[in-house]
Each structure stands twice: as structure tokens, then as C-alpha cells.
Design a protein around this motif. Structure first.
Motif, PDB file in Angstrom:
ATOM      1  N   PRO A   9      84.467 101.101  30.182  1.00 41.79           N
ATOM      2  CA  PRO A   9      83.263 101.896  29.037  1.00 41.79           C
ATOM      3  C   PRO A   9      83.884 102.840  28.469  1.00 41.79           C
ATOM      4  O   PRO A   9      83.676 103.223  27.385  1.00 41.79           O
ATOM      5  CB  PRO A   9      82.209 102.311  30.167  1.00 41.79           C
ATOM      6  CG  PRO A   9      82.905 101.854  31.368  1.00 41.79           C
ATOM      7  CD  PRO A   9      83.937 100.982  31.482  1.00 41.79           C
ATOM      8  N   GLY A  12      85.645 101.637  25.541  1.00 44.75           N
ATOM      9  CA  GLY A  12      84.694 100.958  24.521  1.00 44.75           C
ATOM     10  C   GLY A  12      84.037 102.306  23.844  1.00 44.75           C
ATOM     11  O   GLY A  12      83.869 102.271  22.526  1.00 44.75           O
ATOM     12  N   LEU A  13      83.826 103.267  24.325  1.00 43.18           N
ATOM     13  CA  LEU A  13      83.152 104.315  23.709  1.00 43.18           C
ATOM     14  C   LEU A  13      83.915 105.099  22.744  1.00 43.18           C
ATOM     15  O   LEU A  13      83.758 105.434  21.604  1.00 43.18           O
ATOM     16  CB  LEU A  13      82.507 105.520  24.817  1.00 43.18           C
ATOM     17  CG  LEU A  13      81.676 106.574  24.370  1.00 43.18           C
ATOM     18  CD1 LEU A  13      80.796 106.142  23.461  1.00 43.18           C
ATOM     19  CD2 LEU A  13      81.343 107.513  25.419  1.00 43.18           C
ATOM     20  N   SER A 236      78.658 101.310  26.492  1.00 40.18           N
ATOM     21  CA  SER A 236      79.466 102.308  27.400  1.00 40.18           C
ATOM     22  C   SER A 236      78.609 103.493  27.813  1.00 40.18           C
ATOM     23  O   SER A 236      78.905 103.976  28.937  1.00 40.18           O
ATOM     24  CB  SER A 236      80.710 102.732  26.407  1.00 40.18           C
ATOM     25  OG  SER A 236      81.362 101.730  25.719  1.00 40.18           O
ATOM     26  N   THR A 245      80.566 111.382  28.741  1.00 42.31           N
ATOM     27  CA  THR A 245      79.761 110.980  27.629  1.00 42.31           C
ATOM     28  C   THR A 245      80.276 111.802  26.345  1.00 42.31           C
ATOM     29  O   THR A 245      80.519 111.586  25.203  1.00 42.31           O
ATOM     30  CB  THR A 245      78.663 110.241  27.798  1.00 42.31           C
ATOM     31  OG1 THR A 245      78.601 109.179  28.651  1.00 42.31           O
ATOM     32  CG2 THR A 245      77.942 109.868  26.425  1.00 42.31           C
TER      33      THR A 245
END
Length: 290
Positions: A9, A12-13, A236, A245
Motif C-alpha cells: 500500500p 501504491g499510494l 492504499s 498516509t
């Protein structure tokens, strides 16, 4: 999560945000009007999402209130894209994308105004940092760019429209659990309807691409940026911590700024880089507090 489970993730992000940033380069390259560009992007993505919904058997028969809020979210998203495009052409991809990222503060304001969400000291400090950062960026830009004032207005308004779009998505899910491909299809349709009158009014003579190369770039813009990049980001974010994040989401304006500086050769002085740092710090702190 352990490190191995977070790696996919995280990648992916990061990839999704960088691809989003690269989309600004297509906007700067293709001589199609800003509202028309938003319309074609949403049209391409809507066709893809409708096809995916049909393939996976997702039903479009959902509650009317949810459909209305999804369409309204699309209207706001279409205006967000068009205003972002206008800002890109006025002040460059980097500054425009950074201003668009200020949507986190509009989300906080809407939450306080409409949903009685309390604001903490961290959010107030972040807002002050963001204002200082934008001031550092704006001062030299206003001195050397006649379109700077409009570029900043369009960029900030695009962030407001993006925040409104997110709020309407939240409201749609309150009325019904909408499958993701159905939701994105409805958002695309709402966005096309929202920008259509502005396209006919403001983009006369710049609505249609004039070469197959431009058609190809529009297809890439609609499929890669609106579908693939959003898919990576949506996959993600729920799998990562809030702190991680917020940090990785800053890769989008960073990518756009690097493209602006190294590829499009935009002049960015030390004061503006300091403003960029302050603004991104504010966005990061704001994302943590949300």
C-alpha cells in the motif's frame, strides 16, 4: 501492520500520487480548454467505470438520495478539475497542485460549519502555517506573473470544490452503501453535466482535440489519472496509518513542483521554496488532525 504488509500500500499510494502529479503535465501540454479537458477526462473515466460495474455485476438500482449526492459530488469534482486546469495554465502545475491540496482546510471548515466538528489547536496552527506559506509563494509570483492573481484564486477555489465533492460522497454513503464502480460512474456523469455549460460558454474553439496525439493524451489522462491513480490511492489509504498516509499524499504536489521546476523550467526562488515547505507542513499537520 508489519513492514512487509505495509510495503504494497505504501508503494501504491506513492505511485498513485506521482501519477496524479504527472497529469498536470498533460494539462499543460494539450491545447484543449480547461472545462473541456475536465469533461473529456470524466467521460473517459465514466465509460471505464460503467464497464467495470457491468463486468462485476454491481447494481445501479440504489436509493434516489444516494444517487443525487453522488451526482452533486461529481458536479463539484468537475468544477475542481476545471479550476485546477485554469490554475495550472496561470501559475504552473506545482503551485496549482499545492493550492488544490489546501482542500484539507476547507474540509475542516465544512465539518465545523455543517457537522459541529470541533477544531483543535493543531488545526489552527496548521491553518496559520498554510496562510504564511501561500503568502511566501504568492509575493514573488505576483511580481513576475500577470495571471498570478487568477491562478491563486482558481487554485484555492479548486481545493474548496474538491472538499465539497468529498462531503457529498460522505452524504451519499449515509443514505446507501454504493459500490465503488457505480459511485465513480455517477460522479463522472455529474461532473460532465456540471462542466458542460461552462465548456460551451468559455471554451469556444478549444473544445475538441485537433490531432490524434491529443486524443491519445486525453485517453491517458482519463484512464490513467482518473481511474488507475484513484484506484491505487483508494486501495492504499485504508491500509496505512494516518501519519504515513498524510506524508505520502504530499508526494503529489512535490511531483508537480519538480515537474514544474525541472521540466517546464518555471522560476521558483528561495522564498517560494520556503513557502512550499511551510504549506506542505501545514497540509501534513492538517491531515493528521483530520
Amino acid at each position: 501492520m508489519n513492514q512487509s504488509n505495509r510495503l504494497l500500500p505504501m508503494a501504491g499510494l506513492l505511485i498513485g500520487c506521482v501519477i496524479f502529479g504527472l497529469g498536470s503535465l498533460i494539462v499543460a501540454h494539450v491545447p484543449v480548454g480547461s472545462y473541456a479537458m475536465a469533461f473529456w477526462r470524466l467521460l473517459v473515466s465514466s465509460l471505464i467505470f460503467v464497464s467495470l460495474a457491468k463486468f462485476f455485476g454491481h447494481r445501479f438500482a440504489i436509493r434516489r438520495q444516494a444517487v443525487c449526492f453522488a451526482l452533486l459530488s461529481g458536479v463539484a469534482l468537475g468544477l475542481d478539475l476545471a479550476l485546477w486546469h485554469e490554475s495550472i495554465r496561470a501559475v504552473g502545475p506545482g503551485i496549482a497542485t499545492l493550492l488544490n491540496s489546501l482542500q484539507i482546510f476547507f474540509l475542516a471548515f465544512i465539518g465545523w460549519l455543517c457537522f459541529a466538528e470541533k477544531q483543535n489547536k493543531s488545526q489552527v496552527v496548521s491553518l496559520i502555517l498554510a496562510v504564511l506559506g501561500v503568502a511566501f509563494i504568492a509575493s514573488p509570483e505576483f511580481a513576475q506573473n500577470q495571471l498570478a492573481s487568477w491562478g491563486f484564486v482558481w487554485g484555492i477555489l479548486s481545493g474548496a470544490c474538491l472538499a465539497i465533492s468529498m462531503v457529498f460522497i460522505r452524504q451519499a454513503h449515509r443514505h446507501a452503501e454504493v459500490p465503488i464502480f457505480v459511485l465513480m460512474s455517477l460522479i463522472g456523469v455529474g461532473g460532465m453535466l456540471g462542466v458542460l455549460p461552462f465548456m460551451w460558454w468559455l471554451d469556444v474553439g478549444k473544445i475538441l482535440p485537433t490531432s490524434w496525439e491529443q486524443v491519445g493524451w486525453i485517453l491517458v489522462y482519463g484512464s490513467l489519472m482518473q481511474c488507475f491513480a484513484w484506484g491505487l490511492i483508494a486501495y492504499s489509504i485504508p491500509r496505512l496509518s494516518l501519519a504515513l498516509t498524510g506524508l505520502l499524499l504530499l508526494s503529489e504536489p512535490v511531483a508537480a513542483l519538480l515537474i514544474d521546476y525541472f521540466w517546464l523550467h518555471k522560476s521558483i526562488n528561495i522564498a517560494q521554496w520556503a513557502g512550499v515547505f511551510l504549506t506542505m507542513l501545514a497540509i501534513y499537520r492538517g491531515s493528521l488532525s483530520r
